[in-house]
Design an enzyme around this catalytic site. Structure first.
Site, mmCIF file in Angstrom:
data_model
loop_
_atom_site.group_PDB
_atom_site.id
_atom_site.type_symbol
_atom_site.label_atom_id
_atom_site.label_comp_id
_atom_site.label_asym_id
_atom_site.label_seq_id
_atom_site.Cartn_x
_atom_site.Cartn_y
_atom_site.Cartn_z
ATOM 1 N N ASP A 92 12.641 -0.627 -0.172
ATOM 2 C CA ASP A 92 12.192 0.178 0.955
ATOM 3 C C ASP A 92 10.690 0.322 0.805
ATOM 4 O O ASP A 92 10.223 1.140 0.013
ATOM 5 C CB ASP A 92 12.884 1.553 0.903
ATOM 6 C CG ASP A 92 12.274 2.544 1.887
ATOM 7 O OD1 ASP A 92 11.552 2.109 2.812
ATOM 8 O OD2 ASP A 92 12.543 3.745 1.735
ATOM 9 N N GLU A 152 15.692 -0.116 8.972
ATOM 10 C CA GLU A 152 15.869 1.055 8.106
ATOM 11 C C GLU A 152 17.077 1.919 8.496
ATOM 12 O O GLU A 152 17.865 2.295 7.626
ATOM 13 C CB GLU A 152 14.573 1.869 8.062
ATOM 14 C CG GLU A 152 13.496 1.124 7.273
ATOM 15 C CD GLU A 152 12.110 1.723 7.406
ATOM 16 O OE1 GLU A 152 11.974 2.829 7.961
ATOM 17 O OE2 GLU A 152 11.154 1.077 6.948
ATOM 18 N N ASP A 201 15.644 9.278 11.372
ATOM 19 C CA ASP A 201 14.813 9.060 10.185
ATOM 20 C C ASP A 201 13.360 9.367 10.527
ATOM 21 O O ASP A 201 12.719 8.600 11.247
ATOM 22 C CB ASP A 201 14.975 7.602 9.727
ATOM 23 C CG ASP A 201 14.131 7.264 8.499
ATOM 24 O OD1 ASP A 201 13.354 8.119 8.036
ATOM 25 O OD2 ASP A 201 14.249 6.124 8.004
HETATM 26 P P1 ADP Z 1 8.190 6.871 4.571
HETATM 27 O O1 ADP Z 1 9.571 6.330 4.551
HETATM 28 O O2 ADP Z 1 7.534 6.811 5.908
HETATM 29 O O3 ADP Z 1 7.335 6.339 3.478
HETATM 30 P P2 ADP Z 1 9.259 9.401 3.577
HETATM 31 O O4 ADP Z 1 10.625 9.351 4.141
HETATM 32 O O5 ADP Z 1 9.083 9.308 2.118
HETATM 33 O O6 ADP Z 1 8.278 8.426 4.313
HETATM 34 O O7 ADP Z 1 8.596 10.757 4.112
HETATM 35 C C1 ADP Z 1 7.275 11.071 3.849
HETATM 36 C C2 ADP Z 1 6.893 12.242 4.711
HETATM 37 O O8 ADP Z 1 7.808 13.322 4.487
HETATM 38 C C3 ADP Z 1 5.508 12.774 4.390
HETATM 39 O O9 ADP Z 1 4.855 13.131 5.603
HETATM 40 C C4 ADP Z 1 5.834 14.012 3.553
HETATM 41 O O10 ADP Z 1 4.811 14.981 3.638
HETATM 42 C C5 ADP Z 1 7.087 14.494 4.220
HETATM 43 N N1 ADP Z 1 7.934 15.376 3.377
HETATM 44 C C6 ADP Z 1 8.435 15.125 2.154
HETATM 45 N N2 ADP Z 1 9.174 16.166 1.712
HETATM 46 C C7 ADP Z 1 9.133 17.104 2.693
HETATM 47 C C8 ADP Z 1 9.698 18.415 2.858
HETATM 48 N N3 ADP Z 1 10.432 18.976 1.903
HETATM 49 N N4 ADP Z 1 9.452 19.076 4.018
HETATM 50 C C9 ADP Z 1 8.691 18.507 4.989
HETATM 51 N N5 ADP Z 1 8.143 17.297 4.893
HETATM 52 C C10 ADP Z 1 8.352 16.599 3.762
HETATM 53 MG MG MG Z 2 11.210 5.601 5.191
#
Ligand code: ADP
Ligand code: MG
Length: 494
Positions: A2, A141, A162
């Site tokens: 991922d 995804e 998502d």
């Molecule tokens: P990606 O798949 O796009 O890389 P993620 O699914 O890892 O992203 O999500 C990252 C986003 O989620 C970031 O904007 C981060 O700040 C936010 N995030 C992570 N944990 C929390 C939480 N507990 N509450 C709100 N936002 C969160």
């Molecule tokens: Mg993601």
């Protein structure tokens, strides 16, 4: 794998069990970050993240969303495209996997946002190549999340939502008897948790301006500190009702150092970001409309992605789905765990699962007077291959010009141009040539177009990528374009 906008993860299937692979620091997610240092070094993942605060200009965020564009970051002699950045992150993930498994890793299944364009997909496959990885399959995804959620259930329809760092993906998926069947998919490729952070940054910048008379908008270092504090505050507000924001020595103002001391409540935060939350609604409504489903048809709701942990998002989804209690998927790792099942299917290790995925946009060609004739309708299950016969507009038309577009508009010029193909034709009266156009959307959702003159057997074919899109865009802007003749549906009477 991922390769997320913000965070990446890798999973492996061993003896039918999925495990997430820890990185060198022992974490199950790795920041999708690369940085260029003043000394001319290239840092990847955690090392890049650690210095982001002091080197924000050369630690670009969300490079994934710039795949397939001309974006680049340059410092001294080093110049990286989005593809290079992705390649470096994927190479690091590969190293971590090799260290964990104790053997070389050569093949991977990569997850991509369902709304990723053909050129973005092609760019990611090339980035993987730079990382020494052969891409066995690109999996969307949300489909991966559905695989991780588990298709071995009674028949049911699941809404998958998502919300990551930079993108929102929504899919309506049928599960049952080992089959994951994507009914419809939609999203917003410009909406993610980062946008919520920026709202807090704007709010704090405004506070500092009013209270201390200092404008921070041009202050790179201060903005970066605000940004990190904003993200931390946002995350904290998912659990707490209020959070302190303390940033001493943020800047120097007319009255000396500016110390930021604010408290942000969840209510204030939700007011600041109400319109962003509203934007989450559209793709949910769209998948229901596209699948010709109503709310009553949704049996379960799965929320995933870090930003979906915001309580307001859960509330919105509950409201939109008549009070259904969302299931929060295994975060992190839902996407990587699902992708690894797809890998298992391809290697034969997983025998009791099937994924039937769907195309997010319609594919067509421009015919008479600029209208779009669709070859593949959106939300068609792929791989899929469709052929249709077309003919010429004019007598002795010297070439058949095929303008391939993606999108839902009737007016071809308002859709996205994917390619222009030209095929020379022998002289013939109009309406006589039989020209077969084939659109082949492969298992990775990469698109191959063939145009073939059935009379002579001559043909031209392309695979859609950034290069075909750029060449086509240049041709459309040129004066030559006006003189070229396209195709007409073969059924048309002259
Ligand atoms: P990606 O798949 O796009 O890389 P993620 O699914 O890892 O992203 O999500 C990252 C986003 O989620 C970031 O904007 C981060 O700040 C936010 N995030 C992570 N944990 C929390 C939480 N507990 N509450 C709100 N936002 C969160
Ligand atoms: Mg993601």
């Amino acid at each position: 794998m991922d390769f997320g906008t913000t965070n990446s993860a890798v999973a492996v299937l061993e003896g039918g069990e999925v495990s997430l692979i820890p990185n060198a620091q022992g974490a199950h997610t790795t920041p999708s970050l690369v940085a260029l240092t003043a000394e001319g070094d290239v840092l990847v993942d955690t090392a890049a993240e650690r210095q982001a605060l002091t080197n924000p200009g050369y630690t670009p965020r969300a490079a994934k969303l710039k795949l397939g564009t001309g974006w680049r970051v340059t410092r001294g002699d080093i110049r990286l495209t989005a593809e290079d950045v992705a390649g470096l992150v994927l190479a690091r993930l590969r190293q971590d996997a090799e260290a964990y498994l104790g053997c070389p890793v050569t093949d991977a299944v990569l997850a991509v946002p369902a709304g990723f364009r053909r050129d973005q997909r092609a760019a990611l496959v090339r980035a993987a190549g730079q990382a020494g990885l052969n891409v066995l399959r690109l999996i969307n995804e949300p489909s991966a999340v559905a695989m991780a959620y588990g298709p071995h259930r009674d028949d049911c329809t699941v809404l998958i939502f998502d919300l990551g760092g930079g993108t929102l993906d929504v899919s309506l998926i049928g599960l049952g008897d080992g089959v994951v069947y994507v009914k419809a998919t939609a999203g917003d490729s410009r909406l993610g948790g980062d946008d919520w952070d920026l709202r807090i940054v704007e709010h704090l910048t405004e506070r500092v301006r009013r209270r201390h008379g200092v404008d921070l908008t041009g202050d790179f270092a201060a903005t970066q500190r605000l940004r990190e504090a904003a993200e931390a505050a946002k995350i904290e507000l998912s659990a707490a009702h209020t959070t302190p924001l303390r940033l001493p020595y943020l800047a120097i103002g007319p009255d000396g150092p500016v110390h930021l001391e604010e408290d942000l409540t969840r209510e204030e935060f939700e007011t600041l970001t109400r319109d962003l939350l509203e934007r989450c609604r559209t793709p949910v409504e769209r998948v229901l409309a596209d699948a010709e489903h109503t709310l009553a048809d949704i049996d379960r709701v799965v929320l995933t992605g870090g930003a979906a942990r915001m309580p307001a998002v859960g509330d919105l989804i509950r409201r939109l789905t008549d009070g259904r209690e969302p299931y929060r998927g295994p975060i992190p790792g839902a996407v990587a765990s699902g992708a690894v099942f797809q890998a298992g299917i391809l290697t034969g290790e997983v025998k009791d699962m099937t994924l039937l995925d769907a195309t997010p946009y319609s594919i067509g060609i421009e015919t008479n007077e600029g209208t779009t004739t669709k070859l593949i309708e959106r939300n068609t299950t792929f791989p899929t291959k469709r052929s249709e016969i077309f003919t010429t507009h004019t007598d002795h038309q010297p070439t058949a010009v095929l303008h391939v577009v993606e999108g839902e508009r009737e007016d071809a010029a308002r859709n996205r141009t994917l390619a222009v193909l030209e095929l020379a034709l022998p002289p013939a009266p109009r309406g006589v040539p039989q020209i077969e156009v084939t659109a082949d959307c492969d298992a990775n959702s990469i698109l191959h177009i063939t145009v073939r003159d059935l009379g002579t057997g001559n043909e031209t074919a392309v695979t859609i990528d950034q290069a075909t899109m750029e060449r086509a865009a240049a041709l459309l802007r040129s004066s030559r374009w006006a003189g070229l003749r396209g195709l007409a549906p073969a059924t048309q009477a002259f």
